[in-house]
Write a protein that holds these residues in place. Structure first.
Motif, PDB file in Angstrom:
ATOM      1  N   GLN B  33       0.831  -1.207   0.000  1.00  0.00           N
ATOM      2  CA  GLN B  33       0.000   0.000   0.000  1.00  0.00           C
ATOM      3  C   GLN B  33       0.870   1.265   0.000  1.00  0.00           C
ATOM      4  O   GLN B  33       0.617   2.203  -0.772  1.00  0.00           O
ATOM      5  CB  GLN B  33      -0.884  -0.024   1.248  1.00  0.00           C
ATOM      6  CG  GLN B  33      -1.895   1.102   1.309  1.00  0.00           C
ATOM      7  CD  GLN B  33      -2.534   1.213   2.693  1.00  0.00           C
ATOM      8  OE1 GLN B  33      -2.346   0.332   3.552  1.00  0.00           O
ATOM      9  NE2 GLN B  33      -3.272   2.292   2.911  1.00  0.00           N
ATOM     10  N   ALA B  34       1.910   1.279   0.827  1.00  0.00           N
ATOM     11  CA  ALA B  34       2.794   2.449   0.888  1.00  0.00           C
ATOM     12  C   ALA B  34       3.482   2.667  -0.464  1.00  0.00           C
ATOM     13  O   ALA B  34       3.673   3.808  -0.901  1.00  0.00           O
ATOM     14  CB  ALA B  34       3.844   2.254   1.981  1.00  0.00           C
ATOM     15  N   THR B  35       3.838   1.561  -1.114  1.00  0.00           N
ATOM     16  CA  THR B  35       4.491   1.686  -2.424  1.00  0.00           C
ATOM     17  C   THR B  35       3.543   2.304  -3.436  1.00  0.00           C
ATOM     18  O   THR B  35       3.902   3.226  -4.167  1.00  0.00           O
ATOM     19  CB  THR B  35       4.966   0.308  -2.909  1.00  0.00           C
ATOM     20  OG1 THR B  35       5.892  -0.220  -1.951  1.00  0.00           O
ATOM     21  CG2 THR B  35       5.649   0.411  -4.268  1.00  0.00           C
ATOM     22  N   GLU B  36       2.300   1.793  -3.448  1.00  0.00           N
ATOM     23  CA  GLU B  36       1.321   2.299  -4.426  1.00  0.00           C
ATOM     24  C   GLU B  36       0.960   3.758  -4.164  1.00  0.00           C
ATOM     25  O   GLU B  36       0.819   4.549  -5.097  1.00  0.00           O
ATOM     26  CB  GLU B  36       0.041   1.446  -4.363  1.00  0.00           C
ATOM     27  CG  GLU B  36       0.213   0.017  -4.843  1.00  0.00           C
ATOM     28  CD  GLU B  36       0.350  -0.092  -6.361  1.00  0.00           C
ATOM     29  OE1 GLU B  36      -0.281   0.707  -7.066  1.00  0.00           O
ATOM     30  OE2 GLU B  36       1.108  -0.967  -6.821  1.00  0.00           O
ATOM     31  N   GLU B  37       0.820   4.103  -2.889  1.00  0.00           N
ATOM     32  CA  GLU B  37       0.317   5.445  -2.557  1.00  0.00           C
ATOM     33  C   GLU B  37       1.408   6.508  -2.559  1.00  0.00           C
ATOM     34  O   GLU B  37       1.134   7.666  -2.872  1.00  0.00           O
ATOM     35  CB  GLU B  37      -0.355   5.429  -1.180  1.00  0.00           C
ATOM     36  CG  GLU B  37      -1.655   4.641  -1.187  1.00  0.00           C
ATOM     37  CD  GLU B  37      -2.317   4.606   0.189  1.00  0.00           C
ATOM     38  OE1 GLU B  37      -1.786   5.237   1.132  1.00  0.00           O
ATOM     39  OE2 GLU B  37      -3.360   3.929   0.307  1.00  0.00           O
ATOM     40  N   VAL B  38       2.624   6.106  -2.184  1.00  0.00           N
ATOM     41  CA  VAL B  38       3.670   7.117  -1.957  1.00  0.00           C
ATOM     42  C   VAL B  38       4.928   6.862  -2.785  1.00  0.00           C
ATOM     43  O   VAL B  38       5.256   7.632  -3.692  1.00  0.00           O
ATOM     44  CB  VAL B  38       4.045   7.184  -0.458  1.00  0.00           C
ATOM     45  CG1 VAL B  38       5.075   8.303  -0.218  1.00  0.00           C
ATOM     46  CG2 VAL B  38       2.804   7.403   0.395  1.00  0.00           C
TER      47      VAL B  38
END
Lengths: 107, 107
Positions: B33-38
């Motif tokens: 999720q962190a990779t996709e969002e940020v």
């Protein structure tokens, strides 16, 4: 070139060796040699990718095997064991784990 | 799909998180999720590949950045730091290192 994908049902080995910086080059060379001479010819070997950390303290092998069974069979191979023993002697410790690829993200 | 090659002059991050097995899934999901969002939107991001160990004790991110400078700039980004802090809280420890690819071996 090695490809990382969630779609191939393979076993990924990530083996992190911790070294004294003055041993890093020797270990990277030994792992490359062992791969060319031995591992690469064993059943189920797909690829190995030898990495050296820029801080000098790690050598990490990112390797792909057709299955966990093929990887475990390699561990029982006497010639492979001899090479692994020599690698272990150059390292302070090593931490091999088998993985599955959960997700792949590209820009 | 991510490609590993000795020819691309990139910075490879291998970050090994040690977890309690009941936290492994949550951490893998958080990193994705962190990779996709940020992370994916930051300058120099090339790829991230989230792996879970079959023994339940590790989550490892194999990531590629255009340069060490881009990676270090990410470490200073406040939103990225917030995500990394949440990931750190799910892990017992984490060991990020930047690497160069020394050698690639294929069957």
């Amino acid at each position: 070139m090695t490809r990382i994908s969630t779609e191939a049902p393979i076993a990924t080995l990530i083996n992190v060796f911790t070294v004294q910086p003055d041993q890093q080059r020797a270990l990277a060379d030994l792992l490359a040699q062992a791969t060319e001479e031995v591992m690469q010819h064993l059943p189920g070997f797909i690829s190995a990718n030898i990495h050296t950390s820029t801080d000098g303290t790690k050598v990490t092998n990112y390797a792909q095997w057709r299955s966990a069974e093929d990887f475990h069979a390699m561990l029982g191979n006497p010639v492979a064991r001899e090479h692994m023993q020599r690698a272990a002697e150059l390292a302070e410790r090593y931490e091999p784990h088998l993985y599955t690829v959960e997700s792949v993200h590209q820009r």
